[in-house]
Design an enzyme around this catalytic site. Structure first.
Site, PDB file in Angstrom:
ATOM      1  N   ASN A  89      13.721  -0.479   5.474  1.00  0.00           N
ATOM      2  CA  ASN A  89      13.808  -0.057   4.084  1.00  0.00           C
ATOM      3  C   ASN A  89      14.332  -1.231   3.116  1.00  0.00           C
ATOM      4  O   ASN A  89      15.065  -1.903   3.585  1.00  0.00           O
ATOM      5  CB  ASN A  89      14.687   1.075   4.011  1.00  0.00           C
ATOM      6  CG  ASN A  89      14.197   2.380   4.301  1.00  0.00           C
ATOM      7  OD1 ASN A  89      13.085   2.279   5.147  1.00  0.00           O
ATOM      8  ND2 ASN A  89      14.825   3.419   3.685  1.00  0.00           N
ATOM      9  N   ARG A  90      14.215  -0.996   1.924  1.00  0.00           N
ATOM     10  CA  ARG A  90      14.671  -2.031   1.146  1.00  0.00           C
ATOM     11  C   ARG A  90      16.203  -1.519   0.808  1.00  0.00           C
ATOM     12  O   ARG A  90      16.439  -0.414   0.157  1.00  0.00           O
ATOM     13  CB  ARG A  90      13.979  -2.010  -0.252  1.00  0.00           C
ATOM     14  CG  ARG A  90      12.705  -2.897  -0.377  1.00  0.00           C
ATOM     15  CD  ARG A  90      12.206  -2.935  -1.887  1.00  0.00           C
ATOM     16  NE  ARG A  90      10.965  -3.220  -1.835  1.00  0.00           N
ATOM     17  CZ  ARG A  90      10.379  -4.054  -1.602  1.00  0.00           C
ATOM     18  NH1 ARG A  90      11.138  -5.360  -1.440  1.00  0.00           N
ATOM     19  NH2 ARG A  90       9.013  -4.419  -1.726  1.00  0.00           N
TER      20      ARG A  90
END
Ligand code: CTP
Ligand code: CA
Length: 227
Positions: A34-35
């Site tokens: 995920n960012r």
């Protein structure tokens, strides 16, 4: 001087914070993630420690330096993060700021996936990761007194976050609007709404450090009321 350093409203309280992304391996050289820079989670851990809490900081591979004065537990995957969280119990409060990958590749390859020359992409089969926040929020015995989740949403922020709070069984949700127009994602500021049993409370846009300080103060207030 010693008293000044150690005396705070969270003195003697144990609090765990999850932070950063998780990395889910595809093969030895690739992963799904995920960012998340880990900046908000690190700021929260620092703010809690500044109020005297004994903080266990369970972090995926983040891009910001870890906070000082806390116990750091580095992990890679969601499953490792869940194990580390369970090992950190009991705690008075738990803050789940990590951006956990919802899915992992069912069976990561032991060797690097190679292009076979056919031009056909590989087929990856996925499995759902454990929901760490929901697992802890729904503990029958030994549940932390205060369980706080995050919800990064791009639209209908309050509705989604309110539904998430109920579904997961946590006490508070810190919701933030990460729609591209806000420019929040990856930046130094955050615009959050705190969802509690009493309803939704929107905070003005402020630095992640300021969000962390306000949240830590609220946690101290909530834990101070009893126990
Ligand atoms: N979370 C977690 N374990 C997971 C997924 C999420 O602990 N496997 C936690 C996050 O750290 C966050 C909260 O749950 O505190 C909400 O995460 P979010 O991704 O917004 O929730 P999801 O239930 O995965 O919903 P969505 O489909 O919107 O991603
Ligand atoms: Ca998710």
């Amino acid at each position: 001087i010693e008293a000044a350093l150690t005396d705070g409203p969270l003195e003697g309280r144990r609090i765990l914070v999850t932070s950063g992304p998780t990395h889910e391996p595809i093969d030895p050289v690739r992963y799904i993630a995920n960012r998340s820079s880990g900046a908000q989670g690190a700021a929260i851990a620092r703010a809690l420690a500044a109020l005297g809490a004994e903080v266990t900081f369970i972090t995926g591979p983040a891009s910001v330096p870890p906070p000082q004065g806390v116990q750091i537990v580095p992990v890679e995957t969601a499953r490792e993060m869940l194990e580390a969280v369970q090992a950190a119990l009991p705690v008075d409060a738990a803050v789940f700021a990590a951006a956990v990958a919802d899915w992992r590749v069912k069976e990561a390859a032991g060797t690097k996936l190679k292009k076979d020359g056919s031009g056909r992409p590989p087929r990856l089969e996925f499995a759902e990761n454990p929901d760490i926040l929901a697992t802890i929020a729904q503990m029958q015995e030994g549940r932390p007194r205060l369980v706080i989740g995050f919800a990064a949403e791009t639209h209908d922020v309050i509705a989604h976050a309110t539904e998430k709070r109920a579904r997961k069984g946590c006490d508070w949700i810190v919701a933030n609007d990460v729609s591209p127009a806000t420019g929040i994602m990856g930046g130094a500021e955050n615009a959050v709404t705190l969802i509690t049993a009493e309803g939704a409370e929107s905070w003005p846009r402020m630095s992640k450090e300021e969000v962390a300080r306000r949240l830590a103060a609220r946690i101290a207030e909530a834990l101070g009321e009893d126990g």
